[in-house]
Each structure stands twice: as C-alpha cells, then as structure tokens.
Design a protein around this motif. Structure first.
Motif, mmCIF file in Angstrom:
data_model
loop_
_atom_site.group_PDB
_atom_site.id
_atom_site.type_symbol
_atom_site.label_atom_id
_atom_site.label_comp_id
_atom_site.label_asym_id
_atom_site.label_seq_id
_atom_site.Cartn_x
_atom_site.Cartn_y
_atom_site.Cartn_z
ATOM 1 N N VAL A 70 0.862 -1.192 0.000
ATOM 2 C CA VAL A 70 0.000 0.000 0.000
ATOM 3 C C VAL A 70 0.896 1.239 0.000
ATOM 4 C CG1 VAL A 70 -1.824 1.228 1.254
ATOM 5 C CG2 VAL A 70 -1.810 -1.273 1.210
ATOM 6 N N SER A 71 0.553 2.197 -0.857
ATOM 7 C CA SER A 71 1.453 3.346 -1.038
ATOM 8 C C SER A 71 1.419 4.275 0.166
ATOM 9 C CB SER A 71 1.052 4.131 -2.289
ATOM 10 O OG SER A 71 -0.154 4.831 -2.036
ATOM 11 N N CYS A 131 -10.310 -1.126 1.493
ATOM 12 C CA CYS A 131 -10.855 -2.473 1.247
ATOM 13 C C CYS A 131 -10.983 -2.781 -0.238
ATOM 14 C CB CYS A 131 -12.205 -2.626 1.921
ATOM 15 S SG CYS A 131 -12.154 -2.222 3.663
ATOM 16 N N SER A 132 -10.999 -1.741 -1.072
ATOM 17 C CA SER A 132 -11.168 -1.938 -2.518
ATOM 18 C C SER A 132 -9.880 -1.772 -3.297
ATOM 19 C CB SER A 132 -12.177 -0.924 -3.069
ATOM 20 O OG SER A 132 -13.353 -0.967 -2.316
ATOM 21 N N LEU A 133 -8.767 -1.554 -2.624
ATOM 22 C CA LEU A 133 -7.512 -1.354 -3.362
ATOM 23 C C LEU A 133 -7.245 -2.573 -4.250
ATOM 24 C CD1 LEU A 133 -5.139 0.190 -0.621
ATOM 25 C CD2 LEU A 133 -6.141 1.372 -2.612
ATOM 26 N N PRO A 134 -7.061 -2.365 -5.560
ATOM 27 C CA PRO A 134 -6.919 -3.492 -6.472
ATOM 28 C C PRO A 134 -5.744 -4.409 -6.120
ATOM 29 C CG PRO A 134 -6.700 -1.382 -7.651
ATOM 30 C CD PRO A 134 -7.072 -1.059 -6.251
ATOM 31 N N LYS A 138 -6.291 -8.428 -5.436
ATOM 32 C CA LYS A 138 -5.576 -9.421 -6.244
ATOM 33 C C LYS A 138 -5.111 -10.601 -5.368
ATOM 34 C CE LYS A 138 -4.443 -9.748 -10.468
ATOM 35 N NZ LYS A 138 -5.449 -10.181 -11.398
ATOM 36 N N TYR A 139 -4.607 -10.269 -4.188
ATOM 37 C CA TYR A 139 -4.199 -11.325 -3.246
ATOM 38 C C TYR A 139 -5.417 -11.988 -2.622
ATOM 39 C CZ TYR A 139 0.717 -10.121 -3.547
ATOM 40 O OH TYR A 139 1.984 -9.936 -4.003
ATOM 41 N N VAL A 140 -6.374 -11.162 -2.191
ATOM 42 C CA VAL A 140 -7.543 -11.706 -1.495
ATOM 43 C C VAL A 140 -8.234 -12.771 -2.341
ATOM 44 C CG1 VAL A 140 -9.853 -11.120 -0.633
ATOM 45 C CG2 VAL A 140 -7.903 -9.660 -0.062
ATOM 46 N N LEU A 327 -20.044 -5.735 -0.644
ATOM 47 C CA LEU A 327 -19.411 -6.409 -1.783
ATOM 48 C C LEU A 327 -18.289 -5.531 -2.340
ATOM 49 C CD1 LEU A 327 -19.866 -8.951 -3.671
ATOM 50 C CD2 LEU A 327 -20.973 -7.340 -5.234
ATOM 51 N N VAL A 328 -17.123 -6.123 -2.599
ATOM 52 C CA VAL A 328 -16.047 -5.339 -3.218
ATOM 53 C C VAL A 328 -15.609 -5.900 -4.577
ATOM 54 C CG1 VAL A 328 -15.099 -4.220 -1.152
ATOM 55 C CG2 VAL A 328 -14.341 -6.541 -1.755
ATOM 56 N N HIS A 329 -16.053 -7.102 -4.906
ATOM 57 C CA HIS A 329 -15.690 -7.683 -6.206
ATOM 58 C C HIS A 329 -16.663 -8.798 -6.559
ATOM 59 C CE1 HIS A 329 -13.152 -9.805 -9.223
ATOM 60 N NE2 HIS A 329 -12.754 -8.568 -9.480
ATOM 61 N N GLY A 330 -17.030 -8.903 -7.822
ATOM 62 C CA GLY A 330 -17.892 -10.013 -8.266
ATOM 63 C C GLY A 330 -19.341 -9.791 -7.874
#
Ligand SMILES: CCCCCCCCCCCCCCCCCCCC(=O)SCCNC(=O)CCNC(=O)[C@H](O)C(C)(C)COP(=O)(O)OP(=O)(O)OC[C@H]1O[C@@H](n2cnc3c(N)ncnc32)[C@H](O)[C@@H]1OP(=O)(O)O
Ligand code: ATP
Ligand code: AKG
Ligand code: FE2
Ligand code: MG
Length: 335
Positions: A70-71, A131-134, A138-140, A327-330
């Motif tokens: 995380v930056s 929670c939405s950081l791409p 990607k890991y989650v 929901l954060v993906h899918g």
C-alpha cells in the motif's frame, strides 16, 4: 516449513502446470477447487497470481507477508481521515470509536489521543477505499475466489500502554467472531500504517496454528483489565513457539481466520497504527452458533446491538454481519 513438504507440494504444482488441460485448471479456480487435492492445496486457489513458494508458505504457516503493498500516499490519506473522525469533523453512523479500557475507566480528559480503534468504517468512503484497493484484492482473490465481501473493517490505533498492559491484544482466532463458513474462504488483510515492531506491539503469530480447530475463547484473567470483546484462547500456553511479525509502513499481512495471533503491549510513546479488513467469499453461508464455543461472543454482540437499536428490532448475530458486509468484487451470491 519442512523441506520434504515443500518438495512434495512443488511436485504437485509442477504436475498441475504441465499435465493440466484448461479443464483441470478451470475446475481448480472454481468453488470445487478444494476437493481437487485436499491434502496438499487446501488453502489457496490457483489464480496464477501467487507463486508456488507463496502458496506453500501460506499452506504451511497460515499467513503471507507482502512488502510495500500500500502506497505511502494512500496511508497518509487514511491517517488524515482518522484524524478527522477523532476530532469529530466526520461522523459516520454505525462506526464505533473505541477507547482503551484503561483510559475509558480513568478520569483523563477524552481527546482524540484516547481513541484506540475505529471499527466498522464500511460507510466512510475514504477509509473504505482501503478495502477496494486493487493490489489487495488481487491477493484476497487467491483465498476467497472472485466473489468478495468486505465483512469487517478496523483502524487500530494501539495507544502507549497506560501502565496496566491493557494495550495488549490477547492471542485469539478471528473465526471466533464469525458466524460464516467455510473457514478457508475467509482471510484478513492487515496493513502497517507505520513501522511496527516488538517495541510498539506488532502482531505476534503462532505459525501453523491455522491447521488446528476453533478453540474456546474467553476474557483472559489479566489484573489490569481487558478491553471489551478482546477474548483470548482459553488455556493459552505462553511457551508455544511464536513469531513477532515486524513490518514497515505499507507492508501487508494476509492471514487465515484460525491462525492464533495477538499483539504485545505498546512500550513506546507513539500510537501504533494499522488498518485491516476481513474478507470472505460471497459464496460463504451463515451458521447458527447456538450451542457452540461461539455462543459467548454472539451474546455480547447481540447485547451491543440491542443497546444500540433497542429491543423492537431483533437482530441476530448473523444479521449484524449481513448488515455490515459490503461487496467489493464479483457478485453478492450468498453472504
Ligand atoms: C448494523 C448492525 C450493527 C450491529 C451492531 C453490533 C456491533 C457489534 C460489533 C462487534 C463485532 C466484533 C467483531 C470483531 C471481529 C473481528 C475480530 C476482531 C477482534 C477484535 O477486535 S475484538 C474487539 C472488538 N471490540 C469491539 O468490537 C468493541 C466495540 N466497542 C464498543 O462497542 C464500545 O466502544 C464499548 C466498549 C461498548 C463502549 O461503549 P461507549 O458507548 O463507546 O463507551 P462509554 O464511554 O459510554 O462507556 C460505556 C461503558 O463501557 C465501558 N468501556 C468503554 N470502553 C471500554 C473498553 N474498551 N473496554 C471495556 N469497557 C469499556 C465504560 O467504562 C463504561 O462502563 P461503565 O461500567 O462505566 O458503564
Ligand atoms: N494469558 C494469555 N492469554 C492470551 N494471550 C496472552 C496471554 N498472555 C499473553 N498473551 C498474548 O501474547 C502476546 C505476547 O505478549 P507479550 O506482552 O508478552 O508481548 P511480547 O511481544 O512478548 O513483549 P515482550 O518483548 O515484552 O516479551 C500478546 O498478544 C499477548 O496479548
Ligand atoms: O492490531 C492488533 O493489535 C491486533 C488486531 C487483531 O488481531 C484483531 O482485531 O483481530
Ligand atoms: Fe485478530
Ligand atoms: Mg513477553
């Protein structure tokens, strides 16, 4: 991790890579993946993103540390938002601002420094960006699959210990708090917002403990007091081999909900900050915890919900999670 186990898993992974047709690969990324090689690759999906070494490490240890994920800029923004909340400039319904028990029960003036934790920031757009950081998702996805819910959010501001060791977090398994399954499709991401080390109370983990079962939890018998809902594993053996996970700002630890972990006291004068989210596959389902070891925590949560919303609305333990999850993906298929 034993050398033999590593070699054995490498053989399996190579085998999959070479011999597998698209159909095996796709079945491996589907929800039936766990049934393919249950003994060897139980804990991760093959999305092609994790290296074999990373998968084996998680398999054996129950956690995976990713440096510099995380930056600095994002973390500074989360910190600024945290300060706005503490000062009262930002008020988000549902977000819990918690103080350390030693401070809550003392006569100290309550200022923003007294805040030890923000919980449930799902409706704070700035904090929820975490929670939405791409790069995190990607890991989650390797642990949950493609349908991803952010179930629980926290910004932890571990205070300098007030002298009673109440800044400690007892050793626990996060699954104790969760009425959903299957366990292997849940993962926590925990990002250090500054350097964390043994001095300021970094995470302490028992490597490999995720291979065990959910243990009974209760308040530890600590003289100086324990924070609300900080349950610890009962009969904790302080001699069990453990590891202090020291991290730099932006480093992120992904860990399994059965991994036994906690954090030591903060012996510095600074507030040790971390931001975290527990994710679960949206395909998970709720369970009834009545009659299980989780009944004690479900009662405490229900009491808080009743205090907050009154007795007119009846909210079950599962409901408190369904209402807070985002929901954060899918697709939101089940949870
Ligand atoms: C939309 C549906 C919503 C459903 C609502 C249900 C929400 C429940 C959330 C719980 C979920 C927990 C999930 C955790 C999951 C992941 C794994 C993480 C492991 C953990 O982190 S465990 C720790 C989690 N802790 C909490 O969630 C605690 C949440 N905190 C609170 O609810 C409040 O801050 C608290 C502690 C109840 C205090 O209430 P508050 O009104 O803010 O404070 P007051 O000053 O009025 O004090 C009231 C009373 O409480 C005492 N107090 C204050 N702070 C603490 C403390 N830190 N520890 C212990 N006791 C505390 C204070 O002294 C007062 O006591 P009196 O005796 O004087 O009345
Ligand atoms: N009885 C107990 N039940 C549950 N967890 C405990 C218990 N005693 C200690 N712990 C936990 O063990 C972890 C290590 O605690 P401790 O305070 O010893 O920190 P430490 O990192 O070892 O620091 P130090 O360098 O001072 O030894 C913390 O998560 C702490 O909360
Ligand atoms: O940040 C910490 O000290 C530990 C937090 C933790 O394990 C939790 O809240 O579940
Ligand atoms: Fe935890
Ligand atoms: Mg110690």
């Amino acid at each position: 991790m034993s050398r033999r186990a590593a070699d054995r898993l490498k053989v399996v992974l190579n085998h999959l890579d070479r011999s597998n047709s698209a159909s095996v690969r796709s079945s491996f990324t589907s929800s039936q993946a766990v049934s393919y090689h249950p003994q060897t690759l139980r804990y991760t999906f093959d999305t092609g993103f994790l290296s074999p070494e990373q998968r084996i490490f998680y398999e054996e240890n129950g956690f995976l540390l990713i440096k510099n994920l995380v930056s600095e800029e994002d973390i500074d923004r989360f910190r600024a938002e945290f300060e706005h909340v503490c000062k009262g400039d930002v008020k988000i319904p549902g977000m819990v601002v918690m103080r350390d028990v030693a401070i809550a029960k003392s006569e100290f003036v309550r200022d923003q420094k007294a805040v030890s934790k923000l919980q449930d920031f799902q409706d704070d757009a700035e904090l929820f960006r975490y929670c939405s950081l791409p790069q995190i998702l990607k890991y989650v996805e390797c642990f949950t699959g493609p349908n991803i819910m952010a179930m629980h959010t926290m910004l932890i501001n571990k205070p300098p210990d007030a002298g009673k060791k109440t800044s400690r977090h007892p050793m626990h398994q996060d699954l104790h708090y969760f009425p959903f399954r299957p366990v292997d499709h849940i993962v926590c991401a925990w990002t250090a917002m500054e350097k964390v080390n043994r001095q300021n109370g970094c995470l302490v983990v028992l490597p490999g403990s995720h291979k065990g079962t959910l243990q009974e939890h209760d308040y530890p018998e600590w003289e100086g007091g324990v924070n609300k809902m900080y349950h610890g594993v009962r009969n904790y053996d302080p001699n069990h081999p453990r590891m202090h996970v020291e991290m730099e700002k932006g480093d992120t630890l992904f860990f399994h909900p059965l991994l036994i972990h906690g954090s030591g006291m903060n012996q510095t004068q600074g507030f040790r900050k971390a931001i975290s989210c527990h994710y679960a596959s949206a395909d998970c389902y709720y369970i009834d915890v009545t009659g299980t070891s989780q009944e004690n925590i479900s009662k405490e949560v229900n009491e808080i919900a009743t205090r907050r919303y009154g007795t007119d609305i009846s909210v079950s333990f599962a409901d408190t999670w369904a209402l807070r999850g985002r929901l954060v993906h899918g697709e939101r298929t089940s949870l």
